[in-house]
Scaffold this active site. Structure first.
Site, PDB file in Angstrom:
ATOM      1  CB  THR A 155      -0.902  -0.005   1.254  1.00  0.00           C
ATOM      2  OG1 THR A 155      -1.564   1.250   1.362  1.00  0.00           O
ATOM      3  CG2 THR A 155      -0.096  -0.232   2.534  1.00  0.00           C
ATOM      4  CG  ASP A 156      -1.189   4.946  -0.890  1.00  0.00           C
ATOM      5  OD1 ASP A 156      -1.674   4.352   0.102  1.00  0.00           O
ATOM      6  OD2 ASP A 156      -1.847   5.748  -1.574  1.00  0.00           O
ATOM      7  CE  LYS A 202       0.112  -4.594   3.100  1.00  0.00           C
ATOM      8  NZ  LYS A 202      -0.266  -5.936   2.552  1.00  0.00           N
TER       9      LYS A 202
END
Ligand code: NAD
Ligand code: TDX
Length: 337
Positions: free
Chosen positions: A126-127, A157
């Site tokens: 994810t960003d 993450k």
């Protein structure tokens, strides 16, 4: 062409959209490994051909199960695509422990499986691992932006990405990574921003905006995320990271107002509620690398059209989301949200 895939988290939102994309766009055989947590639902895979898609209910942190699935993949030169995660920031603020288990221990277990059997892997991230941007920052996130995660979700993450990178460098694991912006589309859990507001309105509840609603997210349709991942699996360079985004920056207030307008309500018919602790201000992806090096581009770039289709989908699939709605809203009510 890849002939077989193991998709972890394939009974969740984005993973199931990817499984549908594989069925529609390839001839591959697909196994889904999913624990069917509160966020996974076998009904999400209903209607897919049973001779091509098989659901295996299990934990990505179950080393024995992962080992046997990786051994099968190795026989057919298959690829593991890793979507499974605890994925909701608000939940990670209430109880980080499942995030540590799935996002860190689970990813580690998969890496050991693919290492042992020489299997290729694509890791979905994810960003949010890059932290957040100022509203007026002229730079967007790129593959070389330093990691700076804010929440238990985004830090686990980020940790999973670093594990993948270490296994590539230290053990020569053949893995690619991608970091994508905020997804929307069918089969997204009603805890997430867009489906929460759509289903609230269906139920006659006003949308709930955290704080002033000025936080910016960079929206991409889940179908475009799927086409990007398949492109990376087919043409990506081992060890490399690709950022996925569709230039879809909007603040939360604009999104709520668009949903209200599309659903025939006044644009001020919403409530401001308690803000999220540590709420990231803005995410924005520069996906130049994926576009220039791998020739990918998004196709669903009209956000309002995509949102209208998503509203239609939630109206037509009340049987799918209804079982989760009351419990989800009860949790938010407890948090003053
Ligand atoms: P989701 O919560 O809808 O689905 C997650 C799935 O993983 C569920 O089916 C769940 O049952 C399964 N799962 C959870 N723990 C598991 C375990 N231990 N073993 C096996 N399966 C398990 O999540 P999503 O929104 O579809 O996100 C999928 C992936 O994409 C995640 O890795 C997430 O970080 C990433 N991502 C999401 C977004 C977004 O906007 N939602 C954006 C970028 C990246
Ligand atoms: O009711 C709400 N009201 C509100 O204003 C909810 C649920 C959210 N919000 C805000 C918080 C965020 O600024 O909307 C924005 C989007 O919220 P989420 O849907 O919770 O997404 P976000 O926290 O941005 O994270 C998402 O994108 C990146 C996914 O959930 C992650 O899995 C992904 O990594």
């Amino acid at each position: 062409m890849v002939s077989s895939f193991l998709v972890t988290g394939g009974a969740g939102f984005i993973g199931s959209n990817f499984v549908r994309h594989l069925v529609a766009n390839t001839d591959a055989q697909v196994k889904v490994l999913d624990l069917l947590t509160y966020a996974g639902d076998r009904r999400t895979l209903q209607g897919l051909p049973s001779d091509r898609v098989e659901l295996i209910e299990g934990d990505i942190a179950d080393a024995e199960l992962v080992d046997s699935l990786c051994a099968d993949l190795a026989k057919g030169d298959g690829v593991l695509v890793h979507y499974a995660a605890e994925s909701h920031n608000d939940n990670s603020l209430n109880d980080p422990s499942p995030f540590i288990h799935t996002n860190l221990v689970g990813t580690y277990t998969l890496l050991e499986g693919v290492r042992r059997h020489g299997v290729r892997m694509h890791h979905i991230s994810t960003d949010e691992v890059y932290g957040d941007l100022e509203l007026d920052d002229p730079e967007r996130f790129t593959e070389s932006t330093p990691y700076n995660p804010s929440s238990p979700y985004s830090s686990t993450k980020a940790g999973s990405d670093l594990l993948v990178r270490a296994w590539v460098r230290s053990f020569g694991v053949h893995a690619t990574l991608s970091n994508c912006s905020n997804n929307y589309g069918p089969y997204q859990h009603v805890e997430k921003f867009i489906p929460r507001q759509i289903t609230n309105l269906i139920d006659g509840i006003r949308p709930r905006l955290y704080g002033q609603g000025l936080n910016v997210r960079d929206w991409i349709h889940a179908e475009d995320h799927s086409s990007a991942v398949l492109r990376i699996v087919e043409r990506g360079v081992a060890g490399e990271t690709y950022l996925i985004g569709a230039d879809g920056e909007k603040n939360n207030l604009e999104v709520v107002q668009t949903i209200l307008r599309l659903m025939g309500r006044a644009e001020d018919d919403f409530d401001h509620v308690t803000d999220r602790a540590g709420h990231d201000l803005r995410y924005a992806i520069d996906s130049t690398r994926l576009r220039t090096e791998l020739g990918w581009s998004p196709s669903m770039t009209n956000f309002e059209e995509g949102l209208a289709a998503t509203i239609d989908w939630y109206r037509a699939h009340e049987d799918w989301w209804r079982p989760q709605k009351a419990e989800t809203e009860a949790k938010y009510a407890q948090a003053g949200q």
